[in-house]
Structure formats: C-alpha cells, structure tokens
Design a protein around this motif. Structure first.
Motif, short mmCIF file in Angstrom:
data_model
loop_
_atom_site.label_atom_id
_atom_site.label_comp_id
_atom_site.label_asym_id
_atom_site.label_seq_id
_atom_site.Cartn_x
_atom_site.Cartn_y
_atom_site.Cartn_z
N THR A 39 41.34 -13.86 -14.71
CA THR A 39 41.26 -12.55 -14.05
C THR A 39 41.88 -12.52 -12.68
O THR A 39 41.97 -11.44 -12.08
CB THR A 39 39.78 -12.11 -13.94
OG1 THR A 39 39.06 -13.09 -13.17
CG2 THR A 39 39.16 -11.96 -15.31
N HIS A 40 42.31 -13.65 -12.15
CA HIS A 40 42.86 -13.65 -10.79
C HIS A 40 44.16 -12.83 -10.75
O HIS A 40 45.04 -13.01 -11.59
CB HIS A 40 43.12 -15.09 -10.32
CG HIS A 40 43.29 -15.18 -8.82
ND1 HIS A 40 44.43 -14.76 -8.18
CD2 HIS A 40 42.44 -15.62 -7.87
CE1 HIS A 40 44.29 -14.94 -6.89
NE2 HIS A 40 43.08 -15.47 -6.66
N PRO A 41 44.28 -11.92 -9.77
CA PRO A 41 45.48 -11.04 -9.72
C PRO A 41 46.80 -11.78 -9.58
O PRO A 41 47.83 -11.26 -10.00
CB PRO A 41 45.21 -10.17 -8.49
CG PRO A 41 43.73 -10.23 -8.28
CD PRO A 41 43.31 -11.60 -8.73
N ASP A 42 46.79 -12.98 -9.02
CA ASP A 42 48.04 -13.70 -8.77
C ASP A 42 48.44 -14.62 -9.91
O ASP A 42 49.46 -15.31 -9.80
CB ASP A 42 47.91 -14.52 -7.48
CG ASP A 42 47.72 -13.62 -6.27
OD1 ASP A 42 48.18 -12.45 -6.34
OD2 ASP A 42 47.11 -14.06 -5.29
N LYS A 43 47.66 -14.68 -10.97
CA LYS A 43 47.98 -15.59 -12.08
C LYS A 43 48.93 -14.90 -13.06
O LYS A 43 48.69 -13.77 -13.49
CB LYS A 43 46.70 -16.01 -12.82
CG LYS A 43 45.70 -16.73 -11.92
CD LYS A 43 46.31 -17.98 -11.29
CE LYS A 43 45.30 -18.69 -10.39
NZ LYS A 43 45.90 -19.89 -9.76
N ASN A 44 50.02 -15.60 -13.41
CA ASN A 44 51.05 -15.01 -14.28
C ASN A 44 50.50 -14.64 -15.65
O ASN A 44 50.87 -13.62 -16.22
CB ASN A 44 52.23 -15.96 -14.43
CG ASN A 44 52.97 -16.14 -13.11
OD1 ASN A 44 52.99 -15.23 -12.30
ND2 ASN A 44 53.55 -17.31 -12.91
N LYS A 47 48.91 -11.33 -15.38
CA LYS A 47 49.83 -10.23 -15.11
C LYS A 47 50.51 -9.75 -16.37
O LYS A 47 50.77 -8.57 -16.55
CB LYS A 47 50.90 -10.67 -14.10
CG LYS A 47 50.37 -10.83 -12.69
CD LYS A 47 51.50 -11.22 -11.76
CE LYS A 47 51.01 -11.35 -10.32
NZ LYS A 47 52.10 -11.72 -9.41
N ASP A 48 50.84 -10.70 -17.27
CA ASP A 48 51.57 -10.34 -18.48
C ASP A 48 50.77 -9.44 -19.42
O ASP A 48 51.34 -8.80 -20.29
CB ASP A 48 51.99 -11.60 -19.24
CG ASP A 48 53.00 -12.41 -18.44
OD1 ASP A 48 53.63 -11.81 -17.54
OD2 ASP A 48 53.12 -13.62 -18.70
N THR A 49 49.45 -9.37 -19.24
CA THR A 49 48.64 -8.54 -20.12
C THR A 49 48.78 -7.07 -19.79
O THR A 49 48.42 -6.22 -20.59
CB THR A 49 47.16 -8.94 -20.03
OG1 THR A 49 46.69 -8.69 -18.70
CG2 THR A 49 46.97 -10.40 -20.39
N GLY A 50 49.24 -6.76 -18.60
CA GLY A 50 49.38 -5.37 -18.19
C GLY A 50 48.05 -4.74 -17.80
O GLY A 50 47.95 -3.53 -17.63
N ASN A 51 46.95 -5.51 -17.64
CA ASN A 51 45.64 -4.98 -17.28
C ASN A 51 45.65 -4.61 -15.80
O ASN A 51 45.93 -5.45 -14.94
CB ASN A 51 44.57 -6.04 -17.56
CG ASN A 51 43.18 -5.44 -17.47
OD1 ASN A 51 42.97 -4.42 -16.85
ND2 ASN A 51 42.23 -6.12 -18.11
N GLN A 52 45.31 -3.34 -15.50
CA GLN A 52 45.31 -2.89 -14.11
C GLN A 52 43.97 -3.13 -13.42
O GLN A 52 43.83 -2.83 -12.23
CB GLN A 52 45.65 -1.38 -14.08
CG GLN A 52 46.99 -1.04 -14.67
CD GLN A 52 48.12 -1.74 -13.94
OE1 GLN A 52 48.13 -1.84 -12.72
NE2 GLN A 52 49.09 -2.25 -14.70
N ASN A 53 42.95 -3.64 -14.15
CA ASN A 53 41.63 -3.86 -13.56
C ASN A 53 41.39 -5.32 -13.23
O ASN A 53 40.25 -5.76 -13.13
CB ASN A 53 40.54 -3.37 -14.53
CG ASN A 53 40.65 -1.87 -14.76
OD1 ASN A 53 40.96 -1.12 -13.85
ND2 ASN A 53 40.40 -1.46 -15.99
N ASN A 54 42.46 -6.10 -13.10
CA ASN A 54 42.27 -7.54 -12.88
C ASN A 54 41.54 -7.83 -11.56
O ASN A 54 40.71 -8.72 -11.50
CB ASN A 54 43.62 -8.26 -12.90
CG ASN A 54 44.64 -7.58 -11.99
OD1 ASN A 54 44.38 -6.52 -11.44
ND2 ASN A 54 45.79 -8.18 -11.84
N ALA A 55 41.85 -7.08 -10.50
CA ALA A 55 41.20 -7.34 -9.21
C ALA A 55 39.70 -7.07 -9.31
O ALA A 55 38.88 -7.84 -8.81
CB ALA A 55 41.84 -6.49 -8.13
N ALA A 56 39.32 -5.96 -9.95
CA ALA A 56 37.90 -5.63 -10.09
C ALA A 56 37.19 -6.66 -10.96
O ALA A 56 36.06 -7.07 -10.65
CB ALA A 56 37.75 -4.23 -10.69
N ASP A 57 37.83 -7.09 -12.03
CA ASP A 57 37.21 -8.10 -12.90
C ASP A 57 37.02 -9.42 -12.16
O ASP A 57 36.00 -10.11 -12.32
CB ASP A 57 38.08 -8.32 -14.14
CG ASP A 57 38.08 -7.10 -15.05
OD1 ASP A 57 37.16 -6.27 -14.91
OD2 ASP A 57 39.00 -6.98 -15.88
#
Length: 242
Positions: A39-44, A47-57
């Motif tokens: 779920t870390h925003p900086d992990k590739n 990012k490839d999943t296209g999930n926009q809630n990564n920071a909240a998760d």
C-alpha cells in the motif's frame, strides 16, 4: 455506541492487518510489512494497480500497527475490542444488507427492463407485420396503376418522339442559318478589318510624307538663312570719315 448506519468511530485494527486478536507481535510485524509494501504510495508494484486510495490505505495499516505493536496501547485497545468488533460486525451486516437490497433492486429493475424489452419486441413484430401487409397492398395497387398507365405512356412516348423529331429538324435548320449568318458576319468583319488596316497604312504613309516635306522645308529654310547670314558677313565694312 456507533449509530446503525454510520462507520464505527474506532477502527478494527486486527481486521485492518488481517490477523486475529491472539496474534503474536511477530505475526503483527510480518502482516504490517506485507501490507506496507502493498500500500505504500512510492512502491512501483502498487502504482501499477491504478488504485487512487493507496495513501489512505497505507495510513490505515500504519495506524493499526502503531497501536498493536505497542503493548500498552494494545492492552488498552483489547479491553474495548469486544465492543469495537461487535460494532464492526453490525456495520458489515448492515452494509451486506444494503448490498443485498441493492442487488435485489437491480435484479427487479433488470427483470422489468427485460419485460419491457420483450413487450417492445412483440409490438415491433406486430408493427412489422402490419407494415408488411400495407406494403403488399401498396405494391398491388402500384402494379394495377402501372398496368393502367402502360398504354397511356406508350402513346405519350410516341407523341414525344414525334415532337422531338420535329424539334431536332427545326434545330438543324436554325443551326444552319446561324452558321451561314456567322460566316457572313465573319466575312464582313474581315473586310472591315482589312479596310481599316488599309486606311491606317494610308494615313501612316501620308503622315510620313508630310513629315518628310516638313523636314525638307525646314532644311531649305535653315540653309537660306545660313546663306543670307554668310553674305552679310562678306560685305566690306564702312568707316566714318571726317
């Protein structure tokens, strides 16, 4: 207590980390590392999943780990966990009920749409049959009308052919007359042009003759003046005597 239709105010940290309440610190730490990587925003790979809630998760996972990795915070949280878990179970049941009701509503809507579609298809077929019957009748009437007008058309065609023949004959005569008139016009125009050119050449010839005569007169006049001036200069000069 949380309201029935609202999200519980206290998170279910065990559920967020995917572990049970009896999980050991090592199991909690392992679960956090796995979810943090996912779920870390900086992990590739995330990012490839296209999930926009990564920071909240990621914040949710980190908050759960910060609570459960601290023995004092975990002990305090465990004292209230029975009520927290019950609130979350009730919330999830309500959510599931809403989802189930929404699915039922969508199923009813789909069934109604299918019924309307079937009815529309039935009406479409009936309309198509009606139009087909009308088209057959129209074609029959058209054939009858064509048969009735066949003889009239043949007579009309013969009459128009005769009129066309007469018009073509008149056109041929008219074109012949126009061609003859055009030829005469060209001949007259050619004669006029030749006469105009001849008159122009004659005027030019007379103009050159006049210029030559004028030049000759000027020449002789100048010569005469020159001779007079020369004779005056040759006379003996007179002197005054007392």
């Amino acid at each position: 207590m949380d309201n029935a239709n609202e999200l519980p105010s206290t998170p279910d940290y065990y559920q967020d980390l995917g572990v049970s309440q009896t999980a050991s610190p090592a199991m909690i730490r392992k679960a956090f590392r796995k979810l943090a990587l996912a779920t870390h925003p900086d992990k590739n790979q995330y990012k490839d999943t296209g999930n926009q809630n990564n920071a909240a998760d990621f914040r949710k996972v980190r908050e759960a780990y910060e609570c459960l990795s601290d023995p004092k915070k975990r002990a305090s949280y465990d004292e209230r966990y029975l009520y927290i878990q019950a609130a979350w179970e009730k919330y999830r049941e309500q959510q599931a009920g809403q989802i189930r009701r929404e699915q039922e509503r969508l199923a009813k809507k789909k069934a109604e749409e299918e019924r309307k579609t079937a009815e529309a298809e039935r009406l479409r077929k009936l309309e198509a049959q009606r139009k087909e019957a009308e088209e057959k009748l129209r074609r029959k009437e058209l054939r009858d009308e064509r048969a009735r007008q066949a003889e009239m058309r043949s007579k009309e065609v013969a009459r128009k052919a005769w009129e066309q023949h007469q018009l073509e004959a008149k056109d041929r005569i008219r074109l012949q007359k126009e061609a003859a008139a055009e030829a005469r016009s060209k001949e007259v125009a050619e004669k006029m042009r030749a006469e105009q050119e001849k008159a122009a050449r004659e005027r030019m010839r007379l103009f050159h003759i006049q210029e030559m005569q004028d030049d000759s007169r000027r020449f002789w006049a100048n010569l005469d003046h020159a001779m007079q001036d020369s004779s005056h200069s040759d006379l003996p000069s007179t002197s005054l005597t007392a």
